[in-house]
Enzyme design. Sequence first.
Site, PDB file in Angstrom:
ATOM      1  N   ALA A   1       4.099   6.988   6.748  1.00 55.48           N
ATOM      2  CA  ALA A   1       4.969   7.383   7.847  1.00 55.48           C
ATOM      3  C   ALA A   1       4.827   8.893   8.011  1.00 55.48           C
ATOM      4  O   ALA A   1       4.420   9.601   7.076  1.00 55.48           O
ATOM      5  CB  ALA A   1       6.405   6.998   7.538  1.00 55.48           C
TER       6      ALA A   1
ATOM      7  N   GLY B   1       3.860   4.068   4.151  1.00 57.16           N
ATOM      8  CA  GLY B   1       3.905   3.138   5.273  1.00 57.16           C
ATOM      9  C   GLY B   1       2.552   2.491   5.559  1.00 57.16           C
ATOM     10  O   GLY B   1       2.494   1.405   6.148  1.00 57.16           O
TER      11      GLY B   1
ATOM     12  N   GLU C   1       2.289  -0.290   3.163  1.00 56.94           N
ATOM     13  CA  GLU C   1       3.246  -1.296   3.648  1.00 56.94           C
ATOM     14  C   GLU C   1       2.705  -2.042   4.870  1.00 56.94           C
ATOM     15  O   GLU C   1       2.916  -3.245   5.012  1.00 56.94           O
ATOM     16  CB  GLU C   1       4.584  -0.601   3.964  1.00 56.94           C
ATOM     17  CG  GLU C   1       5.268  -0.113   2.689  1.00 56.94           C
ATOM     18  CD  GLU C   1       6.441   0.821   2.931  1.00 56.94           C
ATOM     19  OE1 GLU C   1       6.290   1.786   3.714  1.00 56.94           O
ATOM     20  OE2 GLU C   1       7.511   0.595   2.346  1.00 56.94           O
TER      21      GLU C   1
ATOM     22  N   GLU D   1       6.471   7.504  -2.214  1.00 54.97           N
ATOM     23  CA  GLU D   1       7.774   7.930  -1.665  1.00 54.97           C
ATOM     24  C   GLU D   1       8.680   8.655  -2.652  1.00 54.97           C
ATOM     25  O   GLU D   1       9.333   9.631  -2.288  1.00 54.97           O
ATOM     26  CB  GLU D   1       8.519   6.728  -1.073  1.00 54.97           C
ATOM     27  CG  GLU D   1       7.959   6.248   0.266  1.00 54.97           C
ATOM     28  CD  GLU D   1       6.853   5.219   0.133  1.00 54.97           C
ATOM     29  OE1 GLU D   1       6.336   5.027  -0.994  1.00 54.97           O
ATOM     30  OE2 GLU D   1       6.499   4.601   1.147  1.00 54.97           O
TER      31      GLU D   1
HETATM   32  C1  HXC Z   1       2.235  13.428   8.610  1.00 51.19           C
HETATM   33  C2  HXC Z   1       0.115  13.624   7.755  1.00 51.19           C
HETATM   34  C3  HXC Z   1       0.371  12.582   6.823  1.00 51.19           C
HETATM   35  C4  HXC Z   1       1.666  11.970   6.855  1.00 51.19           C
HETATM   36  C5  HXC Z   1      -1.623  13.301   6.505  1.00 51.19           C
HETATM   37  N1  HXC Z   1      -1.134  14.024   7.512  1.00 51.19           N
HETATM   38  N2  HXC Z   1      -0.729  12.415   6.064  1.00 51.19           N
HETATM   39  N3  HXC Z   1       1.040  14.025   8.639  1.00 51.19           N
HETATM   40  N4  HXC Z   1       2.557  12.426   7.763  1.00 51.19           N
HETATM   41  N5  HXC Z   1       2.002  10.946   6.055  1.00 51.19           N
HETATM   42  C6  HXC Z   1      -1.803  15.094   8.256  1.00 51.19           C
HETATM   43  C7  HXC Z   1      -1.841  16.401   7.478  1.00 51.19           C
HETATM   44  O1  HXC Z   1      -0.618  17.081   7.623  1.00 51.19           O
HETATM   45  C8  HXC Z   1      -2.991  17.114   8.131  1.00 51.19           C
HETATM   46  O2  HXC Z   1      -2.565  17.654   9.345  1.00 51.19           O
HETATM   47  C9  HXC Z   1      -3.953  15.974   8.442  1.00 51.19           C
HETATM   48  O3  HXC Z   1      -3.158  14.783   8.452  1.00 51.19           O
HETATM   49  C10 HXC Z   1      -5.043  15.811   7.392  1.00 51.19           C
HETATM   50  O4  HXC Z   1      -4.428  15.672   6.128  1.00 51.19           O
HETATM   51  P1  HXC Z   1      -4.788  16.591   4.874  1.00 51.19           P
HETATM   52  O5  HXC Z   1      -3.619  16.551   3.960  1.00 51.19           O
HETATM   53  O6  HXC Z   1      -5.261  17.934   5.307  1.00 51.19           O
HETATM   54  O7  HXC Z   1      -6.003  15.796   4.267  1.00 51.19           O
HETATM   55  P2  HXC Z   1      -6.431  15.721   2.739  1.00 51.19           P
HETATM   56  O8  HXC Z   1      -6.333  17.085   2.101  1.00 51.19           O
HETATM   57  O9  HXC Z   1      -7.773  15.056   2.727  1.00 51.19           O
HETATM   58  O10 HXC Z   1      -5.373  14.785   2.015  1.00 51.19           O
HETATM   59  C11 HXC Z   1      -5.291  13.433   2.386  1.00 51.19           C
HETATM   60  C12 HXC Z   1      -3.975  12.838   1.798  1.00 51.19           C
HETATM   61  C13 HXC Z   1      -2.793  13.757   2.215  1.00 51.19           C
HETATM   62  C14 HXC Z   1      -4.077  12.795   0.262  1.00 51.19           C
HETATM   63  C15 HXC Z   1      -3.819  11.435   2.321  1.00 51.19           C
HETATM   64  O11 HXC Z   1      -2.845  13.933   3.632  1.00 51.19           O
HETATM   65  C16 HXC Z   1      -1.463  13.193   1.869  1.00 51.19           C
HETATM   66  O12 HXC Z   1      -1.032  13.209   0.706  1.00 51.19           O
HETATM   67  N6  HXC Z   1      -0.738  12.698   2.887  1.00 51.19           N
HETATM   68  C17 HXC Z   1       0.606  12.193   2.707  1.00 51.19           C
HETATM   69  C18 HXC Z   1       0.577  10.843   2.053  1.00 51.19           C
HETATM   70  C19 HXC Z   1       1.966  10.307   1.798  1.00 51.19           C
HETATM   71  O13 HXC Z   1       2.734  10.880   1.001  1.00 51.19           O
HETATM   72  N7  HXC Z   1       2.292   9.231   2.473  1.00 51.19           N
HETATM   73  C20 HXC Z   1       3.621   8.580   2.353  1.00 51.19           C
HETATM   74  C21 HXC Z   1       4.575   9.154   3.342  1.00 51.19           C
HETATM   75  S1  HXC Z   1       6.186   8.510   3.106  1.00 51.19           S
HETATM   76  P3  HXC Z   1      -2.978  19.147   9.794  1.00 51.19           P
HETATM   77  O14 HXC Z   1      -2.236  19.333  11.078  1.00 51.19           O
HETATM   78  O15 HXC Z   1      -2.547  20.049   8.691  1.00 51.19           O
HETATM   79  O16 HXC Z   1      -4.455  19.074   9.951  1.00 51.19           O
HETATM   80  C22 HXC Z   1       6.154   7.018   3.853  1.00 51.19           C
HETATM   81  C23 HXC Z   1       7.471   6.316   3.930  1.00 51.19           C
HETATM   82  C24 HXC Z   1       7.397   5.009   4.633  1.00 51.19           C
HETATM   83  O17 HXC Z   1       5.169   6.557   4.291  1.00 51.19           O
HETATM   84  C25 HXC Z   1       8.766   4.456   4.962  1.00 51.19           C
HETATM   85  C26 HXC Z   1       9.503   5.220   5.980  1.00 51.19           C
HETATM   86  C27 HXC Z   1      10.823   4.597   6.354  1.00 51.19           C
END
Ligand code: HXC
Length: 258
Positions: free
Chosen positions: A63, A108, A111, A131
């Site tokens: 998400a 997400g 999920e 999360e």
């Molecule tokens: C918003 C995201 C994102 C996310 C990546 N991006 N994941 N933006 N939400 N979940 C964006 C980054 O900000 C970045 O934007 C671009 O995508 C590329 O990502 P990078 O981080 O630069 O890439 P990399 O270094 O290769 O790392 C990849 C990654 C990392 C390991 C997947 O992006 C990451 O850890 N993402 C978050 C993963 C996460 O925690 N997901 C769970 C979220 S909580 P810019 O603009 O800087 O280029 C969730 C809850 C669900 O999902 C339920 C909700 C109710």
Amino acid sequence: MAFVEFEAKDQIGILTINRPEALNALNDQVISQLDKVLDSIDLNTVRCVIVTGAGTKAFVAGADIAQMSGLTKKEGESFGKLGNDVFRKLETLPIPTIAAVNGFALGGGCELSMSCDIRLASETAVFGQPEVGLGITPGFGGTQRMARLVGMGKAKELIYTARNIKAPEALEIGLVQAVYPAEELMAQTEKMALRIAGNAPIAVRACKKAINDGLQVDIEKGAAIEEGLFGSCFETKDQKNAMSAFVEKRKHDPFVNC
Ligand code: HXC
């Protein structure tokens, strides 16, 4: 801007989450578009849907963290409900769904893949529920579907530790059904989808419903669900076509979905 694309070909549909600049992260717009696309699928012609992510790096990286960062408790709950409702719509789509997990499937994204019937992964896929490292719980069904898919102990381990796993481990714990080199993933997924699409559609749908509904109830009730759905396949053209072909020792005609 289409954050969710859908293409139908040869009785299979390919649904692509298309926000590669944010690794296909799910904000409320993406989720609302997914909802609309699911509603628009022509279930008379499409017999299996593949769900995948645009680009080569991510299926869905979760998400949208930036969007979630300022939510109140009430807004957080509503966002969870928005995703849960749409993912439940995907899970209960009458036709089979296959997630082609082509990269990061985190939060997400994991999920979303678990809301599909089957998960096929590229060797580059990474799964996880990060999360608790962000101060929240999984919110789009992760606490529910992960435990059902891989067992309670493994689900709790993965969710409490927020440990990401690579494709081979996902295969080992039964989270995914097969792993392929990245360049073969779509072809292999389409091959499976076409094979499913070649079977009697009414029977395939009935199997999905029997498994999904049956797992929510005790075995007695589950058996009764199966009996009803089994019975519903009889007198269909497809059942008559396939069984008479077997009895007459010939190949059946293509299935017609009635
Ligand atoms: C918003 C995201 C994102 C996310 C990546 N991006 N994941 N933006 N939400 N979940 C964006 C980054 O900000 C970045 O934007 C671009 O995508 C590329 O990502 P990078 O981080 O630069 O890439 P990399 O270094 O290769 O790392 C990849 C990654 C990392 C390991 C997947 O992006 C990451 O850890 N993402 C978050 C993963 C996460 O925690 N997901 C769970 C979220 S909580 P810019 O603009 O800087 O280029 C969730 C809850 C669900 O999902 C339920 C909700 C109710």
